[in-house]
Structure formats: structure tokens, C-alpha cells
Design a protein around this motif. Structure first.
Motif, mmCIF file in Angstrom:
data_model
loop_
_atom_site.group_PDB
_atom_site.id
_atom_site.type_symbol
_atom_site.label_atom_id
_atom_site.label_comp_id
_atom_site.label_asym_id
_atom_site.label_seq_id
_atom_site.Cartn_x
_atom_site.Cartn_y
_atom_site.Cartn_z
ATOM 1 N N ASP A 20 0.839 -1.201 0.000
ATOM 2 C CA ASP A 20 0.000 0.000 0.000
ATOM 3 C C ASP A 20 0.868 1.242 0.000
ATOM 4 N N SER A 27 3.856 1.668 -1.101
ATOM 5 C CA SER A 27 4.497 1.892 -2.392
ATOM 6 C C SER A 27 3.485 2.342 -3.441
ATOM 7 N N LEU A 28 2.318 1.677 -3.468
ATOM 8 C CA LEU A 28 1.309 2.053 -4.464
ATOM 9 C C LEU A 28 0.842 3.479 -4.239
ATOM 10 N N ALA A 29 0.710 3.865 -2.965
ATOM 11 C CA ALA A 29 0.244 5.210 -2.652
ATOM 12 C C ALA A 29 1.273 6.270 -3.025
ATOM 13 N N MET A 30 2.519 5.843 -3.260
ATOM 14 C CA MET A 30 3.529 6.794 -3.724
ATOM 15 C C MET A 30 3.474 6.954 -5.228
ATOM 16 N N GLY A 31 2.574 6.229 -5.863
ATOM 17 C CA GLY A 31 2.494 6.316 -7.313
ATOM 18 C C GLY A 31 3.398 5.328 -8.015
ATOM 19 N N ALA A 32 3.668 4.203 -7.379
ATOM 20 C CA ALA A 32 4.446 3.161 -8.048
ATOM 21 C C ALA A 32 3.482 2.211 -8.747
#
Lengths: 296, 462
Positions: free
Chosen positions: B346, B348-353
Motif C-alpha cells: 500500500d 508503495s502504491l500510494a507513492m504512485g508506483a
């Protein structure tokens, strides 16, 4: 019609030996209602994000009902409400983190600066760079402090040289109030920090990609009071540059840090008002019951 | 009574013991006003009785069986005239065996000397006596114990902690059996190896470059140089394991990433068991798949592109072994990847990855120690694998690092050294134990190393 019914139930509120009973009645009404209207000023002039007719389903279960609201530029808006009221789910619709849950379906419209976030052509990855998120439990990557903060800038190519990157990391850590504590141990693992420091590291990580909006999902619930106070100060400072939406279980926290407060109940957005109004003269019966601690 | 019948009979007694004690406790409880007045539940009194009867009697029987042969032998030899008893051990053993065969009726008794016949008859009598005495003694012992267990049942006797203690001891004993077996194996290999190293110097074995284990059994035999340099075998083993790893690691890892990160539940529910079927195929089946299908295909392909591939190449054996190991790696990797907390993803995904960036930069690094541990365990599996290489890799102990050549492995040589007619004191046979010991040491070190890494990984998020 439904609106009048709600206000009716509020106006019939007399001096109250049976308040909790009445609250239960209102809650029952709310459950049975097909449609409802949010009380207060949920819509504003210069909205950063606008949410219209948003419904969220987990499989067959509906978690969010028909939410309408705006988030103003550079404000701190707090979402409060009893457990399971959908406030976290709502927050995750704002950067489409709900996409990671297979059974989750969102309908309605969420726009940021007029752009529909649920447009199939929109690049989710880019959106999440513009809408950062801080989670309930600090979740630094098992990498060094430096690498944690440099993660986003590296992904999005925000720094062209090592010098740029160093500077960006330093600035982000400074903005998150962690620089003084971390500058001598930048290359030690982020997981070695204390809980409060880890959360500030996560905030530094989020602001390193220069988002426009920061979503915070109960950012202090895993922290002690002193660490909490530091984060709250930080939120205040950050609000000068960022738009912040924060979900919290602590009403005191909402009262301290936010400009406006939204009260959710059973997936419905009951009331949105300036924080002061919500905590001194709530308009809705359920809001009043919640902030005075009759349930929650 | 036959021993097996006797044991069966004892179990019948045990069932009787269980119900008699249980019923007695129930009837005592009835007089006192309910089972709650007893110190333990009725079934505990029954179990106590069973354990009290069976454990000592079975111990007694096994002790008797392990000793009676020895005692009978002594008694028989005592009566044999001194001049017939040989002094050296192997002749002595031969004589005992002969007497046993006569008394068992395997050798017809008309052609044997009379002293042997007498001894055989005596042996027969003694075994019958032994059989009868153990039957009577154990049944007598069991009845006393049943009665004793029955008498002990009373409202004040608390059978529950006693049963608990006995259970604990029995579990301990089972654990000990596994440990002692391991120790026993180690020592048996170790002693034979020491004998081998008396004949062949340790240095020659570990660093020798030539493997040719044919030693002369008779003086006049030819073509029996007998050199025991283990290097070609270990190089061959490493080569084949390497080929296997080159195939198994990327495929296993990538399938694990797909299953853990991308596959939805229905695909996963189908794909995971299917992949695990690979692990259920007997290695001998892999072996003939390698020898009959893969190796010829590789050789023909080599011919068509102008490469000289041996028909029993390291490549064929290694490739099939790699396929065999895929589920092993993918299952461990799948577990450790799934164990990476969702909050990492989450974050990492929330950082735009993107998903694959998240996997590459956060999930795999976080899971890496566990994955490495899994790979090391798989390597020790590959090194110890026998059947595939026996069938597909051949016996030629070439010192080569070219996977297209025929090589041989440690396990293959152990198999060839120990199958067929053997002399157990020749260097050739003993070499198998030395190889086994070295293999054991290597895989043990790999396993310890792997377990250390896996353990370190477990502590990572806490």
C-alpha cells in the motif's frame, strides 16, 4: 422529503430524559432511508476535490451511500464517525487505493481540479503521485531512511542528479520535522526509528513527491501522546502548502487540527461544518450524540 | 504362542483393562453422587489402566526378544564339545548360522555331523521354552497390572496428571527415536569412512583429479588402477546442480511472484495445486523423462546446429532436475512473498508506483532473505538428488565444466559402488561411505546456512 423527516426528528428533541432512545430512532430512520441529504456546508466555492454521488460497494455490501462533498484548497478536513462508518473507505476513494481490493466497486464522480479521477483513461499511478497517503500504522520500507524518502522521487524522476536528490530528501525530512533526528543516520534502516519517527518518515516520504493533496488515515492511532502532538503540529504546518484530508478516531484531534469536520454514520455523510460549529453546536442529532460520547 | 499373536492378545487385555477401570470409576461416582465427585474423568482411569498394563509388558517383551537369541546361543554352544568350537569370529558365526538353519529345517538333517544335530535339537527346545515362558510371563504380568490398575481406581486417586506425565514421556521417546536414528546414521557412515581413509589418504580423496574406483580383488586382475580423487564427482554434481538452478530459480521465482501478487483467487486456486503436482511426480519418472525424451532431443538439436552434445549430458539431467525443483522454490518464495505485509505494498502504491515497480523495489527486497533461504534449501535438494542423474547423467567421471559433456555425480557413484556383489572391506565399497559423508557435510552446512537466513528473515518486521 427525507430531509424534512430528518429535521423533524431533530426539532422534536425536547429536554431529554430519553435522548439515547431518540438517537436510536434516528439511526433506524437513517438505515431505512433510500436517499438522504447531508446537513451543513458540504459544498464550497474553491474546491480542490469534488465528490458527487459516490457509492462504494464491497461485493454485495454497500459501504458508502451517495456522498456529496467538496474539499477546499489548503484546508485540513477531518472525517470522524463511529467504527465501520466508512470514513477510511471514503478516504481511499480519493486516490483510488480501493482499486487494490478486488471486490470493491466505486460509482459516482470524484474530480480534482475538474478532472474526473475515475475516468478510465486516467493514469492511476500519476494520480497517486498527486494525492499522497499516510497510513494508520507507520509502514516505512525495509530500506534506509534516505532510500525511503528517495523512493518516490526516484520513481518519478524528480531529481536529475545525486545533488538534487540529496537536497530533495533533506527538504522533505525538514518539512516533516525529522531532519534533526535523522541527519546523522540517513543510511540506517528506517525500521529502526521509533513509531512516531517512523510516521514522520512516512510523511516525509509522501511529501517528497510534492503531492497536491495528502490523505491521512488515522495517522496517530498507533502513536503515544507526545508523538501524536508532534504529528499534529506537523499537520498544521503542512496545511500551508498542502490540502489535507485526515480520518481520525480522536475527536480532540479533529478539533485541534482541522478547519472543517465531516461526520459519517453507517456509510452516510451526515454533516459537514466548520470544526468549531461541529464541536460546539452540531446541527444533526447523530453528530451531537457522537461528539458528546453517547455512542461511537 | 507366536509373539505377534501374543501382542494382539495383550491389546485385547488392554481394552478389557480400559473398560473395567472406567466402569469401576463410574460406579464409584454413582455412589458418591456424580462424576464431578471423582478426581478425574472416568476415561482417564481407563487410560491409566491401559498405560499401566501395556507399557511395562511391551517393554518386557521387546527386551526379552532382543536378548533371548543371545542367551539361547550361549546355552547351545556350552553343550558343544570344545574341539568343534572355532576360535575366530567369522567361523564361529558360520557355525551358529548352520545350526540355526538345521533347527529351522532349512538344511536337511541327514547329512550333518551328529554334534551339530544335537545342538540344533537343543536350540529348537530352548526356543520353544523361551516362547512359552515369555507368553506365560507377559500374560501373568498383564493380569497383575490390570488388577492393580483396577484396584487403584478411587475418588481420591487423580489419574489425570499421571496420564499426562506418561503421555509426555511417550512423546519424548518418539522424538528421541528420530534423533538417535540420525546420530546412528552419521556414526555408521563415519566409521566406514574412517576405514576408507586408512586405505586412501584424505588429501588424495579430496583433491585427487581422477576417479576410477576399480580395485583389484585378485592379484592377477588387470585394469584396476583404483584412484579415488573425488574432484570430478563434486565438479559434476555442482555442474548439474548449477544447470538445475539456472532453470529452476528464475522460473520458480517468477511463477511465485505471479501467484502471490497478480493471480486472482480462482487462478491461484487452480494454478497452485497444479504446480505442486510437479513435486508429487516420483523422481524416477523424471529420470526416464530425462533419459528417454529430453536427452535425445537435446542431442539431435545439437547435431542440427553443429554442437556435439553427449547423449547423457549434464544439460539434460540438470534441466529435468531444474523442472523438478521449480515447485520447491515457487512454494517457498510464494510463502515469503505473501508474508510481506500488505502495508508495504500500500505504501508503495500510494507513492504512485506501479504494481511491478512495487514488486521489484519493495516486495522482492523485503522477501529476499527468505527467497535466498529457499534457494539454498533447493540447492541441497539438487545436490542430493539421485534418481534423475543415475538415469540421465551417466557414469563417466569426466572432469569437465561443459554442460554438454557427460559427467557423473556423487550420488550416482554411491549407487554404482554399492549395488551388485560387493566386498565390504575393499576401498571401492568403502569409498561410497566417504562420498556419502562428504555429501552429508556439504548439504548439512547448506541447510544450516539456509535456516539461519530464513530465521533472520522472520524477525524482520517485529
Amino acid at each position: 422529503m427525507s430531509n424534512s423527516k430528518l429535521s423533524q426528528s431533530i426539532s422534536t428533541d425536547g429536554a431529554d430524559p430519553k435522548i439515547s432512545e431518540q438517537v436510536l430512532d434516528v439511526e433506524k430512520d437513517l438505515l431505512s432511508m433510500e436517499s438522504y441529504s447531508t446537513i451543513g456546508n458540504n459544498l464550497v466555492e474553491d474546491a480542490k476535490m469534488s465528490v458527487r454521488n459516490v457509492n462504494v460497494f464491497y461485493g454485495d455490501k454497500q459501504a458508502i451511500f451517495d456522498v456529496h462533498m467538496d474539499i477546499k484548497k489548503n484546508e485540513v478536513i477531518a472525517m470522524i464517525g463511529p467504527s465501520g462508518c466508512g470514513k477510511s473507505t471514503f478516504l481511499r476513494t480519493l486516490n483510488r487505493m480501493n482499486d487494490t481490493i478486488d471486490s470493491c466497486v466505486v460509482s459516482g464522480e470524484v474530480t480534482m481540479d475538474g478532472e474526473n479521477l475515475y475516468d478510465p483513461k486516467l493514469d492511476v499511478v500519476e494520480l497517486r503521485a498527486r494525492v499522497g497517503m499516510v497510513f494508520q500504522k507507520p509502514n516505512p520500507f525495509p530500506k534506509s531512511i534516505f532510500e525511503n524518502v528517495a523512493y518516490g522521487p526516484r520513481l518519478h524522476g524528480l531529481a536529475d542528479s545525486k545533488v538534487d536528490l540529496d537536497e530533495l530528501v533533506e527538504n522533505s525530512l525538514k518539512k516533516a520535522g525529522l531532519w534533526e533526528e535523522a541527519k546523522d543516520r540517513l543510511h540506517q534502516p528506517g525500521t529502526g526509528l521509533s513509531g512516531g519517527q517512523q510516521q514522520r518518515l512516512c510523511i516525509a516520504r509522501a511529501i517528497a513527491v510534492e503531492p497536491e493533496v495528502i490523505l491521512m488515515d488515522e495517522p496517530c492511532s498507533a502513536l503515544d501522546p507526545i508523538a501524536t502532538a508532534r504529528i499534529e503540529e506537523l499537520i498544521e504546518e503542512l496545511s500551508q502548502n498542502f490540502t489535507i484530508a485526515i480520518v481520525t478516531h480522536s475527536m480532540q484531534q479533529a478539533a485541534r487540527v482541522s478547519h472543517r469536520t465531516a461526520y459519517f454514520h453507517l456509510g452516510k455523510l451526515i454533516e459537514v461544518n466548520p470544526t468549531e460549529t461541529v464541536f460546539t453546536m452540531p446541527e444533526h442529532k447523530l453528530t451531537e450524540a457522537y461528539i458528546t460520547g453517547r455512542f461511537g | 504362542m507366536q509373539t505377534s499373536t501374543l501382542v494382539l492378545f495383550l491389546f485385547v487385555i488392554a481394552v478389557f483393562a480400559f473398560y473395567s477401570s472406567q466402569n469401576r470409576s463410574i460406579s464409584i461416582a454413582g455412589k458418591l453422587g456424580g462424576i464431578r465427585k471423582l478426581s478425574s474423568l472416568p476415561s482417564y482411569y481407563g487410560t491409566y489402566s491401559v498405560l499401566l498394563t501395556l507399557v511395562p509388558v511391551l517393554l518386557f517383551i521387546s527386551l526379552w526378544i532382543s536378548l533371548d537369541q543371545l542367551v539361547i546361543e550361549r546355552l547351545v554352544v556350552e553343550k558343544i564339545p570344545k574341539e568343534y568350537v572355532p576360535l575366530n569370529t567369522s567361523d564361529y558365526q558360520l557355525m551358529i548360522n548352520k545350526i540355526m538353519s538345521i533347527s529351522g529345517g532349512i538344511i536337511k538333517n541327514d547329512s550333518v555331523p551328529s554334534w551339530q544335530l544335537d545342538a540344533a535339537v537343543r536350540m529348537r527346545q530352548l526356543s520353544v521354552i523361551s516362547q512359552w515362558s515369555i507368553t506365560c510371563l507377559s500374560i501373568f504380568m498383564a493380569s497383575i497390572l490390570v488388577y492393580w490398575g483396577f484396584r487403584r481406581v478411587s475418588e481420591n486417586f487423580n489419574a489425570r496428571p499421571v496420564v499426562e506425565t506418561i503421555m509426555e514421556r511417550m512423546l519424548l521417546a518418539s522424538a528421541c527415536i528420530a534423533i538417535f536414528t540420525t546420530i546412528g546414521i552419521i556414526f555408521s557412515v563415519l566409521f566406514e569412512s574412517i576405514q576408507f581413509f586408512r586405505k586412501v589418504p584424505l588429501f588424495d580423496f579430496i583433491f585427487g583429479l581422477e576417479w576410477s574406483p576399480q580395485t583389484a580383488i585378485r592379484e592377477d586382475q588387470v585394469g584396476s588402477s583404483g584412484s579415488f580423487g573425488a574432484v570430478p564427482l563434486f565438479v559434476g554434481t555442482i555442474l548439474i546442480s548449477l544447470v538445475a538452478m539456472v532453470i529452476a530459480v528464475p522460473i520458480g521465482l517468477m511463477s511465485a511472484i505471479y501467484l502471490a501478487e497478480y493471480a486472482n483467487t480462482s487462478v491461484r486456486a487452480f494454478a497452485k495445486p497444479t504446480l505442486e503436482i510437479l513435486a508429487g511426480i516420483p523422481t524416477v519418472v523424471y529420470g526416464f523423462f530425462a533419459a528417454i525424451t529430453v536427452a535425445p532431443v537435446l542431442r539431435d538439436f545439437g547435431e542440427s546446429v553443429g554442437l556435439d552434445i553427449a547423449s547423457e549430458s549434464a544439460l539434460a539431467a540438470g534441466a529435468v532436475m531444474g523442472i523438478m525443483i521449480i515447485p520447491f522454490i515457487s512454494s517457498i518464495a510464494d510463502d515469503v512473498i505473501s508474508a510481506v505485509p500488505q502495508s508495504m505494498r500500500d505504501g508503495s502504491l500510494a507513492m504512485g508506483a506501479t504494481h511491478s515497480e512495487t514488486v521489484k523495489r519493495v516486495v522482492i527486497p523485503a522477501a529476499l532473505p527468505g527467497i535466498v533461504g529457499g534457494i539454498l534449501l533447493a540447492i541441497s535438494r539438487a545436490i542430493g538428488e539421485t534418481m534423475i542423474v543415475v538415469m540421465a547423467a551417466g557414469l563417466a567421471a569426466n572432469l569437465s565444466i561443459n554442460p554438454l559433456d557427460a559427467v557423473t555425480t556423487v550420488t550416482v557413484q554411491i549407487v554404482t559402488l554399492l549395488t551388485g556383489d560387493q566386498e565390504f572391506d575393499s576401498a571401492k565399497t568403502l569409498a561410497a561411505f566417504a562420498l556419502g559423508l562428504m555429501l552429508f557435510v556439504v548439504t548439512l552446512m547448506l541447510n544450516i546456512f539456509a535456516l539461519q537466513i530464513v530465521k533472520k528473515y522472520r524477525e524482520q518486521y517485529e
